[in-house]
Design a protein around this motif. Structure first.
Motif, PDB file in Angstrom:
ATOM      1  N   ARG A  90       0.815  -1.208   0.000  1.00  0.00           N
ATOM      2  CA  ARG A  90       0.000   0.000   0.000  1.00  0.00           C
ATOM      3  C   ARG A  90       0.857   1.271   0.000  1.00  0.00           C
ATOM      4  NH1 ARG A  90      -2.876  -2.927  -1.735  1.00  0.00           N
ATOM      5  NH2 ARG A  90      -5.058  -3.432  -1.252  1.00  0.00           N
ATOM      6  N   THR A  91       2.076   1.154   0.506  1.00  0.00           N
ATOM      7  CA  THR A  91       3.027   2.264   0.434  1.00  0.00           C
ATOM      8  C   THR A  91       4.330   1.716  -0.138  1.00  0.00           C
ATOM      9  OG1 THR A  91       2.046   3.354   2.370  1.00  0.00           O
ATOM     10  CG2 THR A  91       4.232   4.086   1.685  1.00  0.00           C
ATOM     11  N   LEU A  92       4.774   2.317  -1.229  1.00  0.00           N
ATOM     12  CA  LEU A  92       5.922   1.824  -1.982  1.00  0.00           C
ATOM     13  C   LEU A  92       6.906   2.958  -2.184  1.00  0.00           C
ATOM     14  CD1 LEU A  92       7.078  -0.454  -3.978  1.00  0.00           C
ATOM     15  CD2 LEU A  92       5.801   0.766  -5.752  1.00  0.00           C
ATOM     16  N   VAL A  93       8.185   2.630  -2.220  1.00  0.00           N
ATOM     17  CA  VAL A  93       9.215   3.623  -2.523  1.00  0.00           C
ATOM     18  C   VAL A  93       9.943   3.181  -3.795  1.00  0.00           C
ATOM     19  CG1 VAL A  93      11.338   4.739  -1.753  1.00  0.00           C
ATOM     20  CG2 VAL A  93       9.489   4.310  -0.122  1.00  0.00           C
ATOM     21  N   ILE A  94      10.065   4.105  -4.734  1.00  0.00           N
ATOM     22  CA  ILE A  94      10.794   3.857  -5.980  1.00  0.00           C
ATOM     23  C   ILE A  94      12.072   4.686  -5.951  1.00  0.00           C
ATOM     24  CG2 ILE A  94      10.726   3.959  -8.497  1.00  0.00           C
ATOM     25  CD1 ILE A  94       7.640   4.052  -8.273  1.00  0.00           C
ATOM     26  N   LEU A  95      13.212   4.037  -6.139  1.00  0.00           N
ATOM     27  CA  LEU A  95      14.501   4.726  -6.169  1.00  0.00           C
ATOM     28  C   LEU A  95      14.994   4.749  -7.609  1.00  0.00           C
ATOM     29  CD1 LEU A  95      16.246   3.140  -3.034  1.00  0.00           C
ATOM     30  CD2 LEU A  95      14.628   5.055  -3.148  1.00  0.00           C
ATOM     31  N   GLU A  96      14.986   5.943  -8.206  1.00  0.00           N
ATOM     32  CA  GLU A  96      15.423   6.071  -9.592  1.00  0.00           C
ATOM     33  C   GLU A  96      16.893   6.489  -9.657  1.00  0.00           C
ATOM     34  OE1 GLU A  96      14.472   8.354 -13.791  1.00  0.00           O
ATOM     35  OE2 GLU A  96      14.512   9.450 -11.892  1.00  0.00           O
ATOM     36  N   ASN A 103      23.271   6.236   0.681  1.00  0.00           N
ATOM     37  CA  ASN A 103      21.907   6.743   0.578  1.00  0.00           C
ATOM     38  C   ASN A 103      20.902   5.611   0.387  1.00  0.00           C
ATOM     39  OD1 ASN A 103      22.380   9.501   0.922  1.00  0.00           O
ATOM     40  ND2 ASN A 103      22.851   9.812  -1.233  1.00  0.00           N
ATOM     41  N   VAL A 104      21.253   4.621  -0.411  1.00  0.00           N
ATOM     42  CA  VAL A 104      20.350   3.484  -0.611  1.00  0.00           C
ATOM     43  C   VAL A 104      20.121   2.762   0.714  1.00  0.00           C
ATOM     44  CG1 VAL A 104      20.098   1.218  -1.710  1.00  0.00           C
ATOM     45  CG2 VAL A 104      20.854   3.182  -3.051  1.00  0.00           C
ATOM     46  N   GLY A 105      21.194   2.506   1.448  1.00  0.00           N
ATOM     47  CA  GLY A 105      21.049   1.832   2.737  1.00  0.00           C
ATOM     48  C   GLY A 105      20.233   2.641   3.719  1.00  0.00           C
ATOM     49  N   ALA A 106      20.480   3.953   3.767  1.00  0.00           N
ATOM     50  CA  ALA A 106      19.738   4.815   4.685  1.00  0.00           C
ATOM     51  C   ALA A 106      18.264   4.860   4.320  1.00  0.00           C
ATOM     52  CB  ALA A 106      20.330   6.222   4.666  1.00  0.00           C
ATOM     53  N   LEU A 107      17.944   4.865   3.028  1.00  0.00           N
ATOM     54  CA  LEU A 107      16.541   4.885   2.609  1.00  0.00           C
ATOM     55  C   LEU A 107      15.833   3.591   2.982  1.00  0.00           C
ATOM     56  CD1 LEU A 107      16.988   6.701  -0.794  1.00  0.00           C
ATOM     57  CD2 LEU A 107      15.433   7.421   1.030  1.00  0.00           C
ATOM     58  N   PHE A 108      16.491   2.466   2.836  1.00  0.00           N
ATOM     59  CA  PHE A 108      15.887   1.203   3.261  1.00  0.00           C
ATOM     60  C   PHE A 108      15.611   1.216   4.760  1.00  0.00           C
ATOM     61  CE2 PHE A 108      16.659  -0.635  -0.821  1.00  0.00           C
ATOM     62  CZ  PHE A 108      15.874  -1.774  -0.883  1.00  0.00           C
ATOM     63  N   ARG A 109      16.505   1.798   5.521  1.00  0.00           N
ATOM     64  CA  ARG A 109      16.300   1.866   6.970  1.00  0.00           C
ATOM     65  C   ARG A 109      15.070   2.706   7.292  1.00  0.00           C
ATOM     66  NH1 ARG A 109      21.104   3.428  11.266  1.00  0.00           N
ATOM     67  NH2 ARG A 109      19.956   3.016  13.192  1.00  0.00           N
ATOM     68  N   SER A 110      14.884   3.820   6.571  1.00  0.00           N
ATOM     69  CA  SER A 110      13.704   4.659   6.776  1.00  0.00           C
ATOM     70  C   SER A 110      12.438   3.939   6.343  1.00  0.00           C
ATOM     71  CB  SER A 110      13.855   5.973   6.006  1.00  0.00           C
ATOM     72  OG  SER A 110      14.904   6.757   6.537  1.00  0.00           O
ATOM     73  N   VAL A 111      12.506   3.216   5.240  1.00  0.00           N
ATOM     74  CA  VAL A 111      11.347   2.442   4.778  1.00  0.00           C
ATOM     75  C   VAL A 111      10.900   1.467   5.863  1.00  0.00           C
ATOM     76  CG1 VAL A 111      10.614   0.635   3.165  1.00  0.00           C
ATOM     77  CG2 VAL A 111      11.794   2.665   2.313  1.00  0.00           C
ATOM     78  N   ALA A 112      11.865   0.750   6.442  1.00  0.00           N
ATOM     79  CA  ALA A 112      11.536  -0.202   7.502  1.00  0.00           C
ATOM     80  C   ALA A 112      10.990   0.513   8.735  1.00  0.00           C
ATOM     81  CB  ALA A 112      12.769  -1.026   7.862  1.00  0.00           C
ATOM     82  N   ALA A 113      11.640   1.595   9.141  1.00  0.00           N
ATOM     83  CA  ALA A 113      11.251   2.290  10.368  1.00  0.00           C
ATOM     84  C   ALA A 113       9.882   2.948  10.243  1.00  0.00           C
ATOM     85  CB  ALA A 113      12.300   3.343  10.715  1.00  0.00           C
ATOM     86  N   MET A 114       9.559   3.452   9.052  1.00  0.00           N
ATOM     87  CA  MET A 114       8.302   4.184   8.863  1.00  0.00           C
ATOM     88  C   MET A 114       7.167   3.291   8.359  1.00  0.00           C
ATOM     89  SD  MET A 114       8.966   7.093   9.981  1.00  0.00           S
ATOM     90  CE  MET A 114      10.545   7.412  10.746  1.00  0.00           C
ATOM     91  N   GLY A 115       7.420   2.002   8.248  1.00  0.00           N
ATOM     92  CA  GLY A 115       6.350   1.066   7.950  1.00  0.00           C
ATOM     93  C   GLY A 115       5.909   1.014   6.509  1.00  0.00           C
ATOM     94  N   ALA A 116       6.736   1.499   5.573  1.00  0.00           N
ATOM     95  CA  ALA A 116       6.405   1.316   4.157  1.00  0.00           C
ATOM     96  C   ALA A 116       6.554  -0.166   3.809  1.00  0.00           C
ATOM     97  CB  ALA A 116       7.305   2.183   3.285  1.00  0.00           C
TER      98      ALA A 116
END
Length: 242
Positions: A90-96, A103-116
């Motif tokens: 229901r919530t997706l992140v696209i990395l272009e 930055n990729v690792g940090a974004l994955f950490r935020s995705v996990a922490a924020m419940g995406a």
């Protein structure tokens, strides 16, 4: 299938929790008891090669402190198609085309922490399973469902499954992000672009909405990992209120 490197017992534990299969492990005498406990708890193959070497000897070969107690060579898991990944999210992140592994690792950490729910990276994006990405993410790249696909495949899947593609950008036409998330769509794909130029012109044209995080003190933008964290937090808070 390929391989990736899991660095430290913590990362190895998360990889094993995710069902990933080890090929071999390098450790030192200090960490061997904890490693053995971890492998037994996860029913690792009894014939798994476990190599031991002193930190001093390894450093004499490489010129630096080569690992944080344990290095494991892991089989890469098979990833789903973009459409399969999106079907249960229901919530997706696209990395272009984000090329910095940190930055990729940090974004994955935020995705996990924020419940995406999941991440899709484009073909030129840095590898989420690169050693530094895994370490910076604190192993969350091993927990968050993700796949790699080209932009056209991602957009086609979004259209087929009624996703709203929300891009972060600095264009004059961008709407205020705070205003937009007051009524977020049910299925939103947050698109984030490469360091410096941001989302490509093609990606911006394909976005249903382009939004800009409001800034103060003359700051025009944030690092992509910081911007992603801010946006995901705002989306989570808005969705929890509906």
């Amino acid at each position: 299938m390929g391989l990736y490197i899991a660095e430290s017992l913590t990362i190895l534990a998360r990889a094993l929790d995710a069902g990933h299969q080890p090929r071999s492990v390098l450790t030192s005498d200090k960490w061997l008891p904890q490693l053995e406990e971890l492998l037994i708890a996860h029913d690792a193959p009894t014939d798994l090669p476990v190599l031991r070497a002193s930190d001093e000897w390894l450093e004499s070969l490489t010129g630096f402190h080569v690992h944080r107690g344990t290095l494991a060579s892991m089989n890469r898991p098979v990833t789903p198609s973009a459409a399969e990944l999106m079907s249960t999210a229901r919530t997706l992140v696209i990395l272009e085309d984000i090329v910095d592994h940190t930055n990729v690792g940090a974004l994955f950490r935020s995705v996990a922490a924020m419940g995406a729910d999941a991440v899709i990276v484009t073909e030129r994006c840095a590898d989420p399973l690169y050693r530094r990405s895994v370490r910076v993410s604190m192993g969350t790249v091993l927990q968050v469902p993700w796949t790699r696909a080209d932009w056209s495949e991602i957009i086609a899947a979004c259209r087929d499954q009624d996703w709203t593609v929300l891009g972060l950008g600095l264009s004059a036409e961008a709407v205020d992000f705070d205003d937009y998330v007051v009524h977020p769509p049910e299925k939103v794909a947050l698109a984030l672009g490469s360091e410096g130029p941001g989302l490509s012109s093609r990606a911006l044209a394909d976005c249903d909405v382009v939004a800009r995080i409001p800034m103060s003190h003359g700051v025009d933008s944030l690092n992509v990992a910081a911007a992603g964290a801010v946006a995901l937090h705002a989306l989570r808070r808005a969705k929890s209120q509906h």
